[in-house]
Design an enzyme around this catalytic site. Structure first.
Site, short mmCIF file in Angstrom:
data_model
loop_
_atom_site.label_atom_id
_atom_site.label_comp_id
_atom_site.label_asym_id
_atom_site.label_seq_id
_atom_site.Cartn_x
_atom_site.Cartn_y
_atom_site.Cartn_z
N LYS A 112 48.47 8.36 -95.92
CA LYS A 112 48.99 7.50 -94.85
C LYS A 112 48.15 6.26 -94.59
O LYS A 112 46.93 6.34 -94.51
CB LYS A 112 49.06 8.30 -93.55
CG LYS A 112 50.17 9.31 -93.54
CD LYS A 112 50.25 9.92 -92.17
CE LYS A 112 51.57 10.66 -91.97
NZ LYS A 112 51.69 11.19 -90.61
N GLY B 75 37.86 13.74 -96.39
CA GLY B 75 37.80 15.16 -96.75
C GLY B 75 38.42 15.44 -98.10
O GLY B 75 37.83 16.11 -98.95
N GLY C 48 36.48 12.91 -91.15
CA GLY C 48 36.94 12.25 -89.92
C GLY C 48 35.84 11.43 -89.28
O GLY C 48 36.06 10.28 -88.85
N ARG D 95 27.61 23.55 -96.61
CA ARG D 95 27.23 23.07 -95.27
C ARG D 95 25.99 23.77 -94.73
O ARG D 95 25.23 23.17 -93.96
CB ARG D 95 28.40 23.25 -94.31
CG ARG D 95 29.47 22.21 -94.58
CD ARG D 95 30.57 22.27 -93.58
NE ARG D 95 31.33 21.03 -93.62
CZ ARG D 95 32.59 20.90 -93.23
NH1 ARG D 95 33.23 21.94 -92.74
NH2 ARG D 95 33.20 19.75 -93.30
P1 ADP Z 1 41.17 11.78 -97.27
O1 ADP Z 1 41.15 13.18 -96.73
O2 ADP Z 1 40.26 11.61 -98.43
O3 ADP Z 1 40.95 10.75 -96.19
P2 ADP Z 1 44.05 11.65 -97.10
O4 ADP Z 1 44.00 12.82 -96.17
O5 ADP Z 1 44.44 10.34 -96.53
O6 ADP Z 1 42.65 11.51 -97.86
O7 ADP Z 1 45.10 11.92 -98.26
C1 ADP Z 1 44.98 12.99 -99.13
C2 ADP Z 1 46.33 13.53 -99.53
O8 ADP Z 1 47.20 12.52 -100.02
C3 ADP Z 1 46.17 14.54 -100.64
O9 ADP Z 1 46.58 15.80 -100.16
C4 ADP Z 1 47.09 14.01 -101.74
O10 ADP Z 1 47.82 15.03 -102.37
C5 ADP Z 1 48.02 13.11 -100.99
N1 ADP Z 1 48.61 12.10 -101.89
C6 ADP Z 1 47.97 11.17 -102.62
N2 ADP Z 1 48.83 10.44 -103.35
C7 ADP Z 1 50.07 10.93 -103.08
C8 ADP Z 1 51.37 10.58 -103.53
N3 ADP Z 1 51.58 9.60 -104.40
N4 ADP Z 1 52.42 11.29 -103.03
C9 ADP Z 1 52.20 12.29 -102.15
N5 ADP Z 1 50.98 12.65 -101.68
C10 ADP Z 1 49.94 11.98 -102.15
MG MG Z 2 42.59 14.26 -95.57
#
Ligand code: ADP
Ligand code: MG
Length: 396
Positions: free
Chosen positions: A198, A350, A373, A37
């Site tokens: 989610k 992230g 975010g 960063r």
């Molecule tokens: P980003 O930060 O890229 O937007 P998210 O925060 O939505 O992504 O999701 C990331 C998290 O989802 C990771 O910590 C990962 O371990 C978890 N994850 C992905 N697939 C699964 C799964 N099948 N079961 C449980 N956790 C999961």
């Molecule tokens: Mg995340």
């Protein structure tokens, strides 16, 4: 379009440019553990120094909760920055007092002032007017280059530019907006991949992309929610019960263009712990689906072959555990190959960005967003509070 450095009036020499940067870096034993960063801020700082501007830098670090916390001081960042920039870096604590004001006025050529963590003061996250006023005194004009905090309306991100004119976005923000903006008019085929934990957090983002994309690949825990919405057994997998209706509405909107995994890698807890890959439809009550399976990995990689544009948010599995990282790394590798073949590829989020870095592929995709975010909010709504306030000044 947001006003940028190049839109600033001439005659900046000798002036104090108050720059909001994102130095929310990981620290380890009082040292900067990852300078990504800090490096990302250098183009804007060099641009200003070349024009004999005296940069005064504001940033937050961590969540000290509105009071000083020595473990979250920006002092180590000042030393790291000095090593990267051909300039002397002075440090001031606190960020808003008379000492900071005096230091800003005494800055000379090729000197930079970094002020202490803005979140040591309670008014920062509350966007307190009085604090914004004290911070605004530190500069003669304002530049925001903290892409990762543009979705926050804090004193240093939206309060200061409402008071200090002119204001503009820095070169890092400009580059981020260019990459994200290009997804508004993508080449075809345009493919998106969604995963992560989610759906609830990302529903607007998904709706927008499901409308526009030629193919939507779904993985991660999110895929389990879609499978459950179709009435498929998902065992002990992470499923978002309250999002089942949302999942159904997305399945209707996307129709044939939505691809779900056909097999998954599961942790089976019936009699000890074992890891295996099973077809969707063969997930048993004691199993948790934690990654997409080998057949799905191959299908998703093949789908990316020859795409003109690709956007990816959310890991395909629990990639922090090496046993469930293959799906995420396969999609990252396929994205790198699509980029080499001339495709435009953007990774936002992230954890997704961390996964691409961990796979060593950060430089082999077109763009990795520096703020998860902020990127997701911009892609969902086309707006960010920290940008709106820069654009507003322009009309006045
Ligand atoms: P980003 O930060 O890229 O937007 P998210 O925060 O939505 O992504 O999701 C990331 C998290 O989802 C990771 O910590 C990962 O371990 C978890 N994850 C992905 N697939 C699964 C799964 N099948 N079961 C449980 N956790 C999961
Ligand atoms: Mg995340």
């Amino acid at each position: 379009m947001t006003r940028t450095l190049r839109d600033l009036p001439a005659g900046l020499a000798g002036k104090r440019g108050l720059v909001r940067v994102d130095y929310n870096v990981p620290l380890d034993a009082g040292q900067v553990a990852d300078a990504t960063r800090i490096e990302a801020s250098l183009p804007t700082l060099r641009w200003l120094l070349r024009r004999d501007v005296r940069p005064v830098l504001l940033s937050h670090l961590g969540r000290p909760g509105g009071q000083p916390d020595p473990a979250l001081s920006l002092a180590p960042v000042a030393s790291a920055l000095a090593g990267l920039l051909e300039a002397e870096v002075l440090f001031s604590a606190p960020c808003d007092g008379e000492e900071a004001l005096r230091a800003s006025r005494e800055l000379g050529t090729a000197q930079v002032l970094l002020a202490e963590n803005t979140r040591f003061l309670p008014g920062e996250t509350a966007n307190d007017d009085a604090l914004a006023g004290r911070l605004a005194r530190l500069g003669d004009f304002f530049v925001n280059d903290a892409f990762g905090t543009l979705h926050r309306a804090h004193a240093s991100t939206t309060g200061v530019p409402a008071l200090l004119s002119p204001s503009a976005a820095g070169l890092l923000i400009e580059r981020e907006l260019e990459a994200l903006g290009a997804l508004d008019r993508p080449g075809r085929p345009f493919i998106v991949a969604f995963g992560g934990a989610k759906i609830g957090d990302k529903i607007e983002l998904m709706r927008r992309f499901v409308e526009r994309a030629d193919l939507i690949l779904v993985g991660g825990a999110m895929a389990n929610t879609f499978l459950r919405a179709l009435g498929i057994e998902t065992g002990t997998s992470l499923v978002e019960e309250e999002a089942l209706d949302l999942a159904r509405s997305i399945l209707v909107a996307g129709g044939e263009r939505i691809r779900l995994p056909t097999d998954v890698t599961v942790l089976d807890r019936s009699g000890g712990e074992s890891v295996e890959s099973v077809a969707v439809g063969a997930i048993e009550p004691e199993m948790a689906a934690l990654d997409i399976g080998p057949e799905s990995r191959a299908r998703y990689a093949e789908a990316l072959d020859g795409c003109a544009a690709f956007f990816w948010n959310g890991p395909m599995g629990l990639f922090e555990d090496p046993r469930f990282a293959a799906g995420t790394f396969a999609v990252a590798e396929a994205a790198a190959e699509a980029t080499a073949a001339g495709g435009f590829t953007v990774i936002g989020g992230g954890d997704s960005a961390a996964a691409v870095r961990q796979a060593g592929l950060r430089d082999r995709v077109s763009h990795v967003c520096t703020g998860g975010g902020a990127a997701l909010e911009y892609l969902s709504s086309g707006r960010l509070p920290g940008l709106d306030v820069l654009a507003e000044r322009r009309r006045s």
